[in-house]
Design an enzyme around this catalytic site. Structure first.
Site, PDB file in Angstrom:
ATOM      1  N   SER A 157       0.836  -1.189   0.000  1.00  0.00           N
ATOM      2  CA  SER A 157       0.000   0.000   0.000  1.00  0.00           C
ATOM      3  C   SER A 157       0.885   1.259   0.000  1.00  0.00           C
ATOM      4  CB  SER A 157      -0.925  -0.048   1.214  1.00  0.00           C
ATOM      5  OG  SER A 157      -2.032   0.782   1.037  1.00  0.00           O
ATOM      6  N   ASP A 196      -8.169  -5.990  -5.823  1.00  0.00           N
ATOM      7  CA  ASP A 196      -7.827  -4.824  -5.012  1.00  0.00           C
ATOM      8  C   ASP A 196      -8.091  -3.534  -5.776  1.00  0.00           C
ATOM      9  OD1 ASP A 196      -6.761  -3.040  -3.235  1.00  0.00           O
ATOM     10  OD2 ASP A 196      -4.664  -3.525  -3.692  1.00  0.00           O
ATOM     11  N   HIS A 241      -5.815  -6.672  -1.267  1.00  0.00           N
ATOM     12  CA  HIS A 241      -4.753  -5.704  -0.996  1.00  0.00           C
ATOM     13  C   HIS A 241      -3.521  -6.408  -0.399  1.00  0.00           C
ATOM     14  CE1 HIS A 241      -3.600  -1.573  -1.003  1.00  0.00           C
ATOM     15  NE2 HIS A 241      -3.583  -1.402   0.291  1.00  0.00           N
TER      16      HIS A 241
END
Lengths: 388, 388
Positions: B74, B326, B351
């Protein structure tokens, strides 16, 4: 650059570094304290250049897809190299002329710089470097009495007379810097970079310094003749100012601050491999001086953390050019690192001679260096055009 | 990472980002105003990591010549990629998992993010995405009366009741974020990343959302069942708090500030290619909100200037992994850029699934992705050892 830009049909852009010249972020207050100086860093300057290039590309007709090359000499050369390292999406390559990117930490011996200066004088006239080496003790002897200080002040035509033996250090530092500057601007033709000077100025200076065995006073009278050539070649100076070694336009203030934060370059002398008084590299003294002057302390290894020191082989398209006569070549890249991190050595060159305009008096070595630089720049441009 | 570190005989170091967790440069005052927040930037965080790695290498026995690889997911994945770009002398490569480095400026369409969320729901149960698409108008109808607001507050077990039609926007935003979060954590096994959840949580949620044609109240009662699964899978919540969508430990404050300065990610919905209420990307509104909250204004294209946007081909040794489920893959690198800027796509992954521990329930695609990642990391290490 002017000559080559014409050939390549290129636009030249001279970006002024923040806190230098007219680029004062807080106007007259820019140098007032460390709070206002806090934005004077090489990283911030590089970011300025990135934003500037993007701005020019989007606002100048036809510039949008033009490949850009960073070019600089000295600190500007370091910035050019670092710019390519940190913003390879903005410039397709960099020409870093006389850029001492390794004059940091313990990457190179601290004494090489001054031994190069010394060699320049040694090669430029018999007795020359020895005369200078002997001058320090002559000054030390004379500065121990008031009469001697008076004599020194008169002999060197100083604008403000020396008053204490400590003032003699100021005189000696000023002389040292003068010899260093002469080594930097030892160009093959009449020029006006730090000062207006004749061709091969060290040879001219050395004509006054043939006999190192003279008495203190005769030796120092000759040293005056030598430095007077540097400071008063035009004959306009009525006195010599030991607080000044180059033209004011270089922006000494900004550089002194940067030398007190990021740009910590260890230098030293031993009086054996060089013609200077022995002086160890003293980080603590620098740190104290920096704290006194600006309220900041230098970060010894920050430049290495930021820009990688000798571990830069993953980068590409940088030419490092260095002059053999230039003391800053001590901290420069003088051997190829990879196929695209290329070293160009100019044995007869002083400080970034290659960036100066073409001259009929250019040594062959700088002509060859420029040819090589142009060839590589054309390759970068060609490749960029193809990939676009 | 735990599994692979074991295999590679590696040390794992988790560097806490400044202004998150316990790394508060000004203690409790760190978030007090923009002056104290001024040092919260990705550039400063990267510099921290560079200094940290150098410190560890010089202080941990045997670490001096160990190659280092940056790994993150991320925002951490963006940092990992950018760290390799800006400090290639510090890390030999980077694994950037689910790193939306292109979710900036106009590099990707602003609507893809929400259309991926929508697809996840569409694929997870008949009528599911349609039920959610229809829920917005249901809320709009009910929130136009006091009785309706009361009913919504009761039905959704809200900790603080809705009082005005404007509060309905808060409810809708909270629901939207919930669907987005579910898409991010749609893992193939029971997990506890943003919230404790069952395997394939969207499938579970969609079991409540089979009939999009129900009346407003019946539809919204189902929506409550769905979000209640997300917020109350453990059964411990006595009421639902519309000001909170994930665990507090993620450090929302820091991220909100960063989203108001550097991390400006254009997102939008149209209600056609996605199941959300149409909302244009509105930079000016963001800017006003940021100024109101922090006294700062976002810089729309700074991340592009700093990190190069799509023009990053001169870098090397970065793996960009992305999960097909994601939404952040919308701004990710999903195709190889060069031989050493490699994209790994995990169709069944949410994710940064690849960064999680091995599980018997792992889909084949994430197993293959990890094998590829390990192979490349071993190559980088091998090469680094040789060049040393």
């Amino acid at each position: 650059m002017w000559d080559v830009a014409e050939d390549l049909n290129a636009m030249l852009v001279f970006a002024e570094h923040r806190y230098y010249g007219e680029s004062l972020p807080f106007g007259n207050e820019s140098f007032s304290d460390s709070k206002h100086l806090n934005y004077l860093t090489s990283e911030q300057a590089l970011a300025d250049f990135a934003v500037l290039v993007e701005y020019l590309k989007t606002t100048i007709a036809g510039a949008k897809h033009s490949p850009v090359i960073a070019i600089g000499g000295s600190y500007g050369g370091m910035l050019a190299a670092w710019f390519r390292m940190k913003y390879p999406h903005v410039v397709v390559g960099a020409l870093a002329a006389s850029a001492p990117i390794w004059q940091f930490g313990d990457l190179v011996p601290c004494g090489t710089f001054f031994s190069i200066v010394t060699n320049d004088f040694k090669k430029s006239g018999k007795g020359c470097s020895e005369s200078i080496r002997n001058s320090w003790n002559a000054i030390n002897h004379l500065s121990s009495t008031d009469a001697g200080l008076q004599w020194l002040s008169n002999t060197f035509h100083l604008c403000s007379p020396l008053k204490t033996p400590q003032d003699a250090s100021v005189l000696k530092n000023w002389l040292s810097e003068t010899w260093v500057n002469l080594a930097m601007v030892n160009y093959p033709y009449k020029a006006d970079f730090l000062q207006p000077l004749p061709a091969w100025p060290i040879q001219e200076v050395c004509k006054f310094l043939k006999d190192p065995s003279l008495s203190d006073k005769l030796l120092l009278q000759n040293v005056f003749q030598a430095v007077n050539l540097y400071y008063n070649y035009t004959g306009e100076a009525s006195c010599l100012d030991v607080s000044q070694t180059a033209t004011k336009s270089l922006g000494e203030m900004g550089w002194y601050y940067q030398a007190c934060t990021e740009m910590v370059m260890p230098l030293c002398t031993d009086g054996v491999h060089d013609m200077f008084e022995p002086q160890k590299w003293d980080f603590d003294a620098l740190s104290e001086e920096c704290y006194r002057m600006w309220g900041v302390r230098p970060r010894l290894s920050w430049i290495l953390s930021m820009y990688g020191g000798k571990n830069i082989s993953s980068h590409s398209n940088i030419i490092f050019s260095n002059g053999g006569l230039d003391p800053w070549s001590a901290g420069g890249v003088t051997q190829n690192i990879t196929d695209s991190l290329v070293a160009v050595v100019i044995p007869d060159g002083a400080h970034h001679l290659d960036l100066r305009s073409r001259s009929p008096l250019d040594p062959k070595s700088v002509q060859q260096a420029r040819a090589m630089e142009i060839c590589l720049m054309k390759e970068w441009i060609e490749k960029a055009r193809h990939s676009h």
